[in-house]
Design a protein around this motif. Structure first.
Motif, PDB file in Angstrom:
ATOM      1  N   ASP A 160     -11.394  -1.797  -9.598  1.00  0.00           N
ATOM      2  CA  ASP A 160     -10.282  -2.626  -9.132  1.00  0.00           C
ATOM      3  C   ASP A 160      -9.117  -2.570 -10.101  1.00  0.00           C
ATOM      4  O   ASP A 160      -7.970  -2.755  -9.700  1.00  0.00           O
ATOM      5  CB  ASP A 160     -10.772  -4.067  -8.964  1.00  0.00           C
ATOM      6  CG  ASP A 160      -9.765  -4.923  -8.235  1.00  0.00           C
ATOM      7  OD1 ASP A 160      -9.338  -4.534  -7.131  1.00  0.00           O
ATOM      8  OD2 ASP A 160      -9.396  -5.992  -8.770  1.00  0.00           O
ATOM      9  N   ARG A 181      -7.062   0.291  -9.049  1.00  0.00           N
ATOM     10  CA  ARG A 181      -6.338  -0.041  -7.825  1.00  0.00           C
ATOM     11  C   ARG A 181      -5.095  -0.848  -8.122  1.00  0.00           C
ATOM     12  O   ARG A 181      -4.047  -0.669  -7.485  1.00  0.00           O
ATOM     13  CB  ARG A 181      -7.250  -0.825  -6.881  1.00  0.00           C
ATOM     14  CG  ARG A 181      -6.607  -1.217  -5.567  1.00  0.00           C
ATOM     15  CD  ARG A 181      -7.485  -2.154  -4.773  1.00  0.00           C
ATOM     16  NE  ARG A 181      -7.590  -3.453  -5.412  1.00  0.00           N
ATOM     17  CZ  ARG A 181      -6.717  -4.445  -5.239  1.00  0.00           C
ATOM     18  NH1 ARG A 181      -5.661  -4.271  -4.455  1.00  0.00           N
ATOM     19  NH2 ARG A 181      -6.881  -5.599  -5.852  1.00  0.00           N
ATOM     20  N   TYR A 184      -6.520  -7.873  -0.407  1.00  0.00           N
ATOM     21  CA  TYR A 184      -7.673  -6.988  -0.575  1.00  0.00           C
ATOM     22  C   TYR A 184      -8.951  -7.789  -0.817  1.00  0.00           C
ATOM     23  O   TYR A 184     -10.029  -7.408  -0.349  1.00  0.00           O
ATOM     24  CB  TYR A 184      -7.409  -6.049  -1.746  1.00  0.00           C
ATOM     25  CG  TYR A 184      -8.605  -5.209  -2.140  1.00  0.00           C
ATOM     26  CD1 TYR A 184      -9.081  -4.196  -1.312  1.00  0.00           C
ATOM     27  CD2 TYR A 184      -9.264  -5.440  -3.341  1.00  0.00           C
ATOM     28  CE1 TYR A 184     -10.176  -3.436  -1.663  1.00  0.00           C
ATOM     29  CE2 TYR A 184     -10.362  -4.679  -3.713  1.00  0.00           C
ATOM     30  CZ  TYR A 184     -10.816  -3.678  -2.870  1.00  0.00           C
ATOM     31  OH  TYR A 184     -11.913  -2.940  -3.225  1.00  0.00           O
TER      32      TYR A 184
END
Length: 2030
Positions: free
Chosen positions: A1149, A1152, A1519
């Motif tokens: 993450d 991301r 998300y």
């Protein structure tokens, strides 16, 4: 006639004992010298002559008179009338030897003093005025030299004057001094004479206070009067006792208690006493004494005393009558035309009698019907009568009334029964009032004006009793000359001639014996009126319309049973059982069964016998142990009559099966039943003489068995037939009391032989009945199986017999406090226990009934034989009863199990009882009665399972299942005996098992389950619940767990004390920045012990449950810091492992979010395009063992910098980046709280020149790190002032402020009273509120309060938004006045601006704890702001969760006053969710609207911090609202960052003591609340959240196990290889077996694999409302409580298959049930009924989408196609277009929600700023002392003048705060206590190093300034430095062995963890200290446990501290100070 006075005594001052140092009195003369035979002399009279002590007076005093009451050994009261005067005496004093230069020279000092002397008359008569006159004549003769000898006066008083008997004529006399006096005796001696004492008592105390004291005295409490007048004490005590008439006060009665006897007040028995007011302070701390101030008119009732309430409507009627007498104007105050006031005042004597009349009527009304409850036991030779208390309470409906219970149990009422119970005696006023009370009340109800008329009539009778002669007699009494006591030359009272006095006495006695002709003509005996029957009064149960129908059903059921129509009886049996809850039905049942006994139908068949026994048990179960309705007494003959034949010669009676009831162990019941039967026999003994028809009936029934005689009261008629047919002889029936009255009347006319015959007959009757009851008790007490212990042994003989129970503190363990079961008895003691019980009963009733000793002895000899014979008989009965065919029980159903789940213990037959939830019981919620259910309980390696069917066969035949994982068990509790209406047996043992997934198993074991199996079940259950390690849990069951590789060599830590000390010093020096000498030896390693299956940390005490209990840096640094060199080999030596770790969803993450890439070299040569990097500084978990291996930090921060400043945070959890805003680029960081100001804070800024290397300290590195974070925030580049804007912009703090102007009023938290002082200038009446910053460009935001605002109005407007208690009262922002051209602040606006730093736009906000923000200096952290916030600690979460579980799953139904919603409110769960949402919302607004970075640093950073950070990310980033994103969020924030799942969930045995803390569950509930408000924004559904909530504590998956990533790394979970999914997994029908998923190398099952597989197969976790296109990017949910919902996860259950979250098991159970239904009903599927508490609606009735997917799958299979994933079909669907007309509404809703959200954020910021600056103001209370101000000063609170000696003010001795006494309660707790000292620190301060500029203490009137350099802080830590002072003050400390007590100045230092002491407050050198880490306990102790205590020490001020070394004793000034010290110390050691 008797003597008027018994003794005359002259008592004087004892000058001889004065020389020895004591002052007391002595008897100088007494007359007569010898004691009277009928009245011995009472010693100690000299104490009562001077109750306050014998002391000499320097001034002449007036003579005084009062009357004391003395009680002799026979409890007879004697009155001591005392007249005291003072005589001059010459006193010679000698100075102290130390004041004389020459010891041989004695200089005497002569001074005239006055010594008291008392003249005392001791008498047994209540003629106070006559005694005053007689003593006054003697004093007058002495002072004025009357021509009469005083010997004559004394002799005449003692010998010649006699008291006339009651009812006699007026007696006139003279004592020989020319006086004329008269004595008027009352008409009746039993009625007290009060004159006007009662009226005076009401004038002193008032109506309500007197009623309260009256109720307390009747209930046997301790009553203590105090006054400055002794005669007032006597009158008040006498008035209180007189109000109790006709009851007599029988306890200690001392109206005037002398000072030397003050210890009598500590007696445990009740009393009425009085003391002088000089003892006010001494009596203040009496615990259980009601103190009454007669002079002040106040009544003090201690907290431990419960004020009894007189039952209504008696109380209201009494108060109204008293107001009619005392406050007549009150009743007509509201009249429009009140009558003219009467000029004639009511004399006090008349008021007195009217008040007494009201109280006589009160008792007469309360005791109405008492004579009907009297039981006559003996008539001759003396009547013996008892009172049936239970019957009285039952008929009047007062069983639960505490006041009546205590009155009837008191000694006064027992005396009342013994004196007024006989039916033939002298009657008085009360008997007449009692007989007519009910008639009077009926008349008064019709005409209220008759109330005062009846009261006045009764008052007139009382007046006539005291003054029967209406003609007044003028008395003549000589009095001394006025002022004669002040004469200078006053003679000494002469010594009287004893011979002359004795001669006069003897002569008077001889003359009186010849002339005694006065007789008592009014004391004539008569028959006492019976009054109303008890059956005609009281709250009788009203007969409703269906009551006759219920009784008809009851009669039909009984007839069916005896007609052997068992099937018909069973059909209506449940209705009969429910009807037996009515006492009318229970009584009717006994009558109906008695009818069948008389019909010779007592021998029953087995089924008949079982049903009859069940009826008897139901009747007894619904009745109480008191048997107030007589049901148990009626069942006694029934239980000994009904029987069944087991075999030839063996008969079982019903009493063997109805023994398990508490009533049989109640000795009061047996006594009452025995007395009632004796009364019947006594009546039958004498009735033939008065009723001829009784004789005929007696002869006709004489041949019948004795049971027929007992059942005469149990008539064969039904209630209807009784009402129709009335016996013709009923009118002539005479009661037992009437027979006794007639017998007593004719007793004197009988011959001696007749009298003796009657005595023998009565004694034989009682004796025979005693034999009968001894057998009955044996029947009911000896159990059928004698190997078992008694279940209803009852209480001790002292508490269960008819004894008196007082209300004193020593006897607070009342009968109600006992359970009624004696669990200490062993099984083999049945026979001795029964013999002892029967013997006690026989002794009690036979002694009271005057049974001869011979008969009593024979009874004692008979009882053991009877018991032995009965036991022998029961052996055969028990043996044959076991051979009976067992009751047909349902088959035990085996539950479906997982693959790998094994049964630990086979099913035990149990009954699942109904808990407090109404669902499933079929009562108010409707539906079938599913509970109680009969089945079995199973224990497996994973679950505790119950499976069975409902007990009621007529309700339904569905399978009932309730189960929960054994790891979720939170509490196990044993239950008492249970009885179920649907069963044929009593359930002896039970368990209540409560689970933290909101399941409750309330089970009762069947009688076939032996106790050993129950105990085995409990032990195995606890073993499965508390495994040694998590690797022994179900997640690893059946798997081969390889022990993790040892990462270091295990070595013993700290082998020696020297080694430990050296290591500690080296670590301390290292942390302080001091370089240590390198050693050539290998570095010592810190080693944690390795568990059997991997690393499992010992639970730490850091629960963040209290600020004082949180660990400091010194304590847990060893657990938080692990050096890199300590690992000999590391899993991260290979960079590929780090890259593999980066592929985890939590770490991926970071990529991301664009937070950089993995950094392995820790260099700074990276491109500027990457401001952040993923650092491996913690790859070896050396910086922080609870942090993940990879952390995101700014690019410019090196790993070495991180290692340095990490120590400034708890557990070294320094701020790390966890999320970045995609638009504003603001950062969200998380950390633990900053270190407190401890030893590290002192050492880390050491400016010594020894650190020549120039290495930066930790604090400087911290400041640099914060500056880098500020630079990394793009918002920090913006400069310039911020102009106010009314647009809803998203890039400034102004928009937050503007939300208050546009969206509504802004609520600001209330500030301290310190800032509420009014402006003294008075220039402006309009207030403005400005929040002004300290540094920067001077910009500010002004919040103007609209309207004219005064300080008071401003104080009212500052409240909290979203408060659950009341709606917010807000101050509205005026945009027009939003700023001012200058920076001045109006005087009225100083309220806030002086108490806080301003709200200004900064780049970095730190949300932390209040306690850690106090020492922050903002100038060291530019563009940063520190906001203290409120949050709930873990201990609050634990307590709230317990209350939430009790509210949602109660073990018993909620009471009428405790509803479900009220219980939810009291739990405080929703406000905790609200707090999390508000904190997360503040972070959202600051990141999204403000564009500033936010650091969340609360507690240790792994509980509340995780909740807030994770919630904020869900709100900010879409998300995380997907399945994959939510998994990444949980792995990143909860798992990687070290939330302690094992510790918080108590997964192992070592973690059980900490208690379950649902931190993660609370987070899921918060997500549920957001999901409720934004259902379109989440990909997963509510079931997914419930699934996680269930399985994070189920121990089925390994995911939520262990406490941090380090432990999971050592267990081998992080770097395991993930196997590819098999294609055939999609075709499995019954779920997924253990072998197909999650066993990567035998390391357990991850929950995510399980979810992924199910998600690919079915849309079980998918939210079909999810609309990515329509969702909002940033969610702003409402956080007010009205928008909160109770999660249905807490409320719902599925009784069909247990929790549905074990999907495989639920599906198997459903399929089994469907298969069973299909076998029973073959053919087409019929319509199915879904029950909310039984079926899972989601599984049984899927929604449209799931149904469509099932249809598609079915069609594919039918067509032979390969099944495709459901997601394939779903993604091909096209979302419907959105309605354009809804866009404006959506925009408006979003705007409103954003406005509300911003206001909440602004509230947190403003409140934080206020509290951050003012927190120190609320820390210390003031210590006020009274001070007289000689000059005019102003009150610091209200501003008014404060001056003058008349009204002195209050002055704080610490800070000098001045205020009025009336203002003390409103003064804020902001004592500065210490003056400010200079700040000499030149280095920049840090968060962990507080400012040296603190306040110092002010002693006296001077300010003491101390200058301290940083290098001197540690070595010269003086008491003037207040930065570490948690508490301080003077205490007495007892020294070591053989040393005494000494006062010391103590300082409690929570940072050094020490309790130091100094010689004085000014001393700077500590004399010693106690290390708080060694303290084991601290608790208060009594003075009796402490030896050699200082004199005048407060007994409640002692407390002790136990350490590992010794035991310390301390003494505080009082209990409050002691408890304050105890609380402070406990707060530091927890």
């Amino acid at each position: 006639m008797s003597r008027l006075a018994d003794y005359f005594v002259i008592v004087g001052y004892d000058h001889e004992k004065e020389r020895s140092g004591s002052s007391c009195g002595k008897i100088l003369q007494r007359f007569p010298r010898t004691d009277w035979p009928d009245c011995p002399f009472t010693p100690g009279i000299e104490l009562f002559c001077q109750p306050t002590g014998w002391v000499l007076s320097s001034q002449r005093q007036q003579p005084t008179f009062f009357v004391s009451v003395l009680t002799d050994i026979d409890a007879d009261r004697h009155y001591s009338a005392c007249l005291t005067f003072y005589e001059p005496v010459a006193r010679t004093t000698k100075p102290d030897d130390e004041d004389l230069d020459d010891p041989d020279v004695i200089i005497p000092h002569h001074s005239q003093m006055f010594a008291p002397k008392s003249l005392v008359l001791i008498t047994r008569h209540f003629y106070f005025d006559t005694f005053r006159n007689c003593l006054g004549i003697i004093y007058t003769a002495y002072m004025d030299h009357l021509p009469v000898e005083m010997e004559t006066l004394v002799g005449n008083i003692l010998g010649c004057v006699h008291s006339p008997p009651p009812g006699g004529p007026q007696y006139r006399f003279s004592i020989g001094a020319g006086d004329r006096q008269a004595l008027q005796p009352p008409l009746c001696s039993t009625i007290p004479s009060t004159h006007d004492a009662v009226a005076l008592l009401f004038d002193q105390l008032g109506v309500q206070n007197v009623i309260n004291v009256y109720a307390l005295s009747l209930t046997d409490h301790k009553i203590l009067f105090h006054s400055q007048s002794f005669i007032r004490l006597t009158e008040a005590s006498h008035a209180l006792v007189s109000l109790q008439y006709p009851l007599k006060y029988t306890y200690v009665y001392i109206p005037i208690l002398p000072s030397p006897l003050i210890e009598v007040l500590n007696t445990p028995t009740p009393f009425i006493a009085g003391v002088h007011s000089i003892h006010r302070e001494e009596i203040r701390d009496l615990l259980d004494v009601v103190i009454i101030d007669l002079d002040g008119g106040s009544v003090h009732i201690p907290e431990c005393v419960v004020l009894p309430s007189i039952p209504e409507p008696v109380l209201s009627r009494t108060i109204r009558a008293l107001h009619m007498i005392l406050h007549q104007d009150l009743l007509i105050a509201d009249h429009a035309f009140p009558p003219s006031p009467s000029k004639k005042s009511v004399p006090p004597e008349q008021k007195d009698k009217e008040i007494r009349a009201v109280f006589i009527r009160l008792l007469a009304e309360l005791l109405t019907g008492y004579r009907s409850c009297l039981a006559l036991i003996r008539i001759h030779p003396e009547p013996f009568i008892t009172f049936h208390k239970a019957s009285f309470l039952g008929h009047k409906g007062l069983v639960e009334d505490d006041f009546i219970l205590k009155v009837l149990s008191g000694m006064s009422f027992n005396t009342f029964v013994s004196e007024r119970g006989p039916p033939y005696r002298v009657c008085d006023i009360f008997d007449e009032v009692y007989a007519t009370m009910q008639d009077d009340l009926r008349e008064e109800k019709a005409d209220p004006s008759k109330t005062i008329h009846n009261v006045k009539q009764l008052a007139q009778q009382l007046h006539n009793n005291e003054v029967p002669n209406p003609q007044p007699y003028v008395q003549k009494v000589p009095k001394p000359t006025e002022g004669s006591y002040a004469r200078i030359h006053q003679p000494t009272f002469p010594t009287l001639d004893e011979d002359k006095v004795n001669a006069i006495i003897e002569d008077g006695i001889s003359k009186q014996a010849k002339n005694n002709k006065v007789t008592n003509g009014r004391s004539q005996k008569r028959i006492v009126p019976m009054g109303p029957a008890i059956s005609t009064v009281g709250d009788r149960q009203k007969i409703v319309d269906n009551n006759a129908r219920r009784l008809e059903v009851l009669r039909n059921c009984v007839n069916f049973i005896f007609d052997n129509k068992i099937s018909d009886a069973r059909i209506i049996f449940p209705a009969v059982v429910r009807s037996l809850k009515s006492k009318v039905a229970r009584i009717a049942l006994t009558q109906e069964l008695g009818h069948h006994i008389q019909s010779n139908r007592a021998m029953l068949e087995h089924q008949q016998f079982d049903l009859v026994v069940r009826l008897l048990n139901c009747a007894l179960q619904n009745d109480s142990s008191m048997d107030e309705n007589g049901v148990a007494a009626s069942i006694l003959p029934l239980a000994t009559s009904f029987c069944r034949k087991l075999c030839t010669g063996v008969i079982q009676f019903a009493y063997t099966l109805v023994q398990d009831h508490a009533v049989w162990g109640n000795q009061q019941f047996w006594e009452a039943a025995f007395y009632q039967d004796v009364q019947k026999d006594i009546r039958q003994l004498y009735a033939p003489q008065y009723e001829e028809h009784i004789m005929v009936r007696w002869r006709r029934e004489g041949s019948r068995h004795r049971h027929s005689m007992e059942l005469t009261a149990v008539q064969t008629q039904t209630p209807e037939s009784k009402r129709r047919s009335v016996s013709p002889y009923k009118q002539k029936e005479i009661g037992a009391l009437e027979i006794a009255a007639e017998q007593l009347r004719i007793w004197s006319t009988l011959s001696e032989g007749q009298q003796q015959e009657m005595i023998n007959n009565e004694e034989s009757t009682v004796y025979s009945q005693a034999i009968h009851y001894a057998n009955r008790i044996v029947y009911m007490r000896v159990p059928l199986d004698c190997s078992k212990s008694l279940k209803n042994t009852g209480l001790d003989d002292d508490t269960k017999s008819n004894s008196n129970i007082t209300a004193s503190l020593a006897e607070s363990d009342s009968v109600d406090a006992e359970s009624g079961f004696d669990e200490t008895e062993e099984g083999g003691n049945v026979v001795p226990d029964v013999i002892r019980f029967v013997t006690r009963f026989v002794d009690k009733v036979c002694r009271d009934s005057c049974v001869t000793d011979g008969h009593i002895k024979s009874l004692h000899q008979m009882v053991p034989g009877v018991v032995a014979m009965h036991v022998e008989t029961l052996e055969a009965v028990s043996r044959e009863a076991k051979r009976l065919p067992p009751i047909q029980k349902p088959k035990i159903l085996t539950p479906a199990l997982f693959s790998g789940e094994e049964i630990v213990m086979e099913g035990l037959r149990v009954y699942l009882l109904a808990d407090g939830r109404e669902e499933g019981t079929g009562v108010t919620m409707g539906g079938p009665s599913l509970l109680p259910a009969e089945g079995a309980i199973f224990l497996t390696t994973y679950r505790i399972i119950f499976k069975g069917i409902p007990c009621d066969p007529l309700a339904c035949e569905q399978v009932i299942m309730r189960a929960f994982p054994v790891s979720t068990l939170t509490k196990e509790k044993k239950m008492n005996v249970q009885y179920l209406p649907h069963l044929n047996q009593w359930l002896q043992e039970g368990l209540q098992l409560r689970s933290n997934i909101f399941q409750l198993l309330k089970i009762a074991f069947d009688e076939e389950v032996v106790a050993d199996n129950v105990e085995t079940f409990r032990k195995l259950m606890n073993k499965c619940r508390n495994p040694a390690t998590i690797f022994n849990s179900f997640a690893f069951t059946g798997l081969t767990i390889a022990q993790p590789a040892t990462m270091h060599k295990q070595k013993e830590k700290n082998k020696t004390l020297r080694h430990y000390a050296k290591k500690t010093l080296l670590k301390t020096a290292k942390k302080a920045g001091i370089k240590t000498k390198q050693s050539s030896r290998q570095k010592t390693k810190y080693v944690l012990p390795t568990q059997q299956y991997g690393r499992s940390l010992t639970p730490r005490s850091s629960d963040s449950e209290s600020e004082g209990g949180r660990p400091g840096s010194e304590i847990f640094d060893d657990l938080s810091i692990v050096d890199e060199n300590e690992f000999e080999s590391s899993l991260f030596a290979d960079p590929k492992n780090l890259e593999k770790l980066l592929e985890k969803p939590g770490y991926h993450d970071y990529i991301r979010l664009g937070l950089g890439s993995l950094s392995l070299t820790a260099t700074r040569d990276r491109s500027a395009s990457e401001p952040f990097r993923i650092s491996s500084v913690n790859a070896h978990y050396s910086v922080c063992r609870s942090y993940p291996a990879l952390l995101v930090v700014p690019q410019s921060v090196s790993d070495d910098n991180i290692r340095r400043f990490a120590r400034t945070h708890r557990q070294c959890r320094f701020p790390v980046i966890t999320w970045r805003h995609s638009r504003t680029k603001a950062l969200l960081l998380r950390a633990s709280s900053f270190h407190s100001r401890g030893l590290m804070g002192m050492l880390k800024h050491n400016t010594s020149t020894t650190s020549a290397s120039g290495e930066s300290t930790s604090s400087l590195e911290q400041e640099k790190y914060f500056s880098v974070l500020v630079a990394a925030t793009p918002n920090s580049a913006r400069t310039g002032s911020y102009k106010t804007s009314f647009s809803d912009s998203l890039d400034s703090l102004d928009s937050l402020v503007m939300s208050g102007a546009t969206g509504g009023s802004l609520a600001i938290p209330e500030s301290s009273d310190t800032f509420r002082r009014p402006a003294k200038t008075g220039k402006s009446s309009r207030s403005s509120l400005k929040l002004k910053g300290q540094s920067g460009n001077g910009d500010f935001v002004a919040l103007h309060l609209s309207g004219d605002a005064t300080p008071n109005t401003m104080r009212r407007t500052l409240t909290r938004i979203g408060s659950t208690k009341e709606p917010p009262r807000t101050a509205t922002l005026n945009p027009a006045r939003f700023s001012q051209p200058n920076g001045e602040v109006e005087r009225a606006g100083d309220l806030i601006s002086n108490s806080m730093q301003g709200l200004k736009k900064v780049s970095l906000y730190v949300l932390g704890e209040k306690a850690q923000m106090k020492g922050v200096k903002l100038e060291s952290f530019p563009k940063c702001d520190f906001i203290p916030v409120d949050f709930y600690e873990v201990r609050h979460v634990k307590a709230s969760f317990k209350k939430l579980m009790r509210a949602c799953v109660p073990s018993s139904p909620h009471g009428p006053d405790a509803s479900f919603l009220k219980a939810i409110e009291e739990s405080g769960w929703l406000p905790q969710l609200q707090n999390i949402l508000q904190l997360a919302g503040a972070a959202v607004d600051l990141l999204d609207v403000q564009g500033s970075s936010v650091i969340i640093c609360l507690e240790d950073g792994w509980d509340i911090t995780t909740q807030v950070v994770a919630t904020a990310q869900v709100l900010l980033d879409p998300y995380y609202r997907t399945l994959d994103g939510f998994r990444a969020l949980i792995e990143k924030e909860w798992l990687s960052f070290g939330h302690r799942f094992t510790h918080r969930s108590n997964q192992t045995q070592a973690n059980q003591a900490s208690g379950f803390a649902p931190i993660f569950l609370q987070f899921l509930d918060v997500i549920h609340q957001i999901h409720q408000q934004f259902p379109l924004s989440f990909e997963f559904n509510q079931y997914f959240l419930k699934f996680l909530a269930y399985h994070y504590v189920s121990n089925r998956f390994r995911t939520f196990m262990l406490d941090n990533e380090l432990e999971r790394m050592e267990a081998g979970w992080l770097l395991e290889e993930k196997k590819p999914h098999r294609l055939d997994e999609l075709d499995e029908e019954a779920g997924f077996s253990q072998k197909h998923f999650g066993q990567q190398g035998g390391l357990g099952t991850p929950i995510w694999d399980y979810i992924d597989k199910h998600h690919r197969k079915t849309p079980l976790f998918h939210n079909f409302m999810f609309s990515p296109a329509d969702q909002e990017m940033v969610l702003r949910p409402y956080s007010n409580l009205s928008n909160m919902k109770i999660w249905d996860y807490y409320l719902t259950e599925d009784l069909a298959h247990g929790p549905s979250y074990d999907i495989e098991v639920a599906q198997r159970e459903i399929s089994q049930n469907e298969d069973t239904d299909s076998l029973e009903m073959p053919g087409h599927m019929v319509r199915k009924i879904i029950n909310g508490c039984y079926d899972n609606i989601m599984l049984q009735q899927p929604d449209h989408f799931q149904w469509q997917f099932q249809e598609i799958l079915k069609l594919e299979r039918d067509l032979g196609h390969l099944p495709r994933k459901w997601k394939t079909f779903w993604d091909r669907l096209q979302s419907p277009a959105r309605d354009p007309s809804s866009l404006p509404r959506d925009m408006h809703a979003r705007s409103h929600g954003r406005s509300i959200h911003k206001r909440s954020t602004l509230e947190i910021l403003v409140k934080g700023k206020i509290l951050g600056e003012a927190a120190r103001s609320f820390a210390q209370p003031h210590r006020f002392e009274e001070l007289t101000y000689t000059t005019a000063v102003n009150c610091d609170l209200c501003g008014e003048i404060l001056w003058g000696p008349v009204k002195p003010g209050q002055h704080c001795v610490d800070c000098g705060y001045k205020c009025h006494e009336k203002c003390m309660s409103n003064v804020p707790r902001n004592c500065t206590k210490l003056k400010a000292i200079s700040d000499v620190s030149t280095s920049s301060s840090s968060i962990s190093r507080p400012s040296i500029s603190e306040t110092s203490s002010t002693h006296g009137q001077q300010d003491r300034v101390m200058t301290i350099t940083p290098s001197q802080i540690y070595e010269q830590f003086t008491p003037s430095s207040t930065e570490h002072r948690t508490h301080e003050g003077y205490l007495y400390k007892r020294g070591a062995l053989l040393k005494g007590w000494k006062q010391r100045w103590f300082v409690l230092d929570s940072m050094k963890h020490q309790l130091r002491w100094y010689d004085s407050m000014e001393d700077s050198t500590a004399k010693g200290f106690i290390d708080l880490s060694e303290v084991e306990s601290v608790r208060p102790v009594g003075s009796k446990h402490v030896q050699g205590a200082p004199k005048k020490a407060d007994e409640s001020g002692f407390f002790e501290m136990k350490t590992t070394r010794r035991l310390y004793h301390f003494l505080a000034s009082d209990s409050r100070v002691a408890h304050e010290w105890i609380d402070k110390i406990q707060g530091c050691i927890q």
